[in-house]
Design an enzyme around this catalytic site. Sequence first.
Site, PDB file in Angstrom:
ATOM      1  CB  CYS A  65      -0.696   0.367   0.588  1.00 24.60           C
ATOM      2  SG  CYS A  65      -1.900   1.737   1.450  1.00 24.60           S
TER       3      CYS A  65
ATOM      4  CG  MET B  59      -5.509   2.446  -5.124  1.00 23.20           C
ATOM      5  SD  MET B  59      -6.017   2.246  -6.340  1.00 23.20           S
ATOM      6  CE  MET B  59      -5.919   1.538  -7.559  1.00 23.20           C
TER       7      MET B  59
END
Length: 391
Positions: A104, A316
């Site tokens: 992430c 993201m």
Amino acid sequence: MPHLPQLRIPATYMRGGTSKGVFFRLDDLPEAARVPGADRDALLMRVIGSPDPYGKHTDGMGGATSSTSKCVIIGPPTQPDHDVDYLYGQVSIDTAFVDWSGNCGNLSTAVGPFAIANGFTDRARLPENGSFAVRVWQANIGKTIVVHVPIVNGEVQETGDFELDGVTFPAAEIVLEFIDPSDDGDAGAMFPTGNLVDELDVPGVGTLRATMINVGIPTVFVDAADIGYAGTELQDAINGDGKALAMFETIRAHGALRMGLIDDIAGAATRQHTPKVAFVSPPADYVASSGKAIAAADIDLNVRALSMGKLHHAMMGTCAVAIGTAAAIPGTLVNLAAGGGGRGAVRFGHPSGTLRVGAQARETDGRWTVTKAVMSRSARVLMEGTVRVPG
């Protein structure tokens, strides 16, 4: 019947970029959860509140979106010249599954401040004022991330005036450097097919032009116009359309197969976090989800990306690395949407606003590599103490 008391586990709830998650020190976890396996997965799912057939995470720390159903485990460094190991788990919302296949990028931002605050760095190395570079080993993908954390009076600076589209309030700016972010693991090349653009056959959809790239996170890029979109869509236009979501999942699955990430189509169901699928278009005016007007003249292209089966509310961080890298390489769909030519940075539009990302890419003997991708994010502690989990 007897009932076990709840476990009390030290934890920190943090925002990083446009995501938030529950952060743990490895040594604070129950012994069985300090190693990969079913016990660890079960613990993290219960922390988040998954699986939840209601899709609300009412009985856990999750927020029932891909951006808020995350856990992070920080441990001592296993690699020389690093400060910490960072392991990331993407917890599925409605199924009993934790995906460990990728990173992430947004929560990577919070790893630096967490490492400093929790004693993983030597305080004698911290400046009284300035910036401190925390070297992070991203254990999921085996890559280095350098997190430049602002320091004021010997402590992490969290508040500030840096504004990040997709986050309501300003905070201190944190600069991220993703070092050598191309994925040399699963498929062995930045472009696993060897092509900048492929013809991807997708049953029920047709043959689509696609740029499939392993950098930051494996990503399948397609042209918005080829799938009937303008590229300026917001979440409601996609996430409320079951037929559209099924189409994107089919594209994702066949892209994963073509990239060599799975052995058969069925494997896509157990690899939900990667690859991402995104669609690109030339710059165009639109109104972001906040009501902010985004002018075509202020961006190089528009990008929309899906995460865990839904259109992401912003972008993201790892996918931004893929966008920046693909934009720097002439001939990719991302580069062409941005107008073509060589470029070291792009500013792209996403549902919540805009983001700038830079990448240093070069071609040697017909093979593209990227040495570094850079972007700015922010992070802060939301809550710290102990999280309780039924025994």
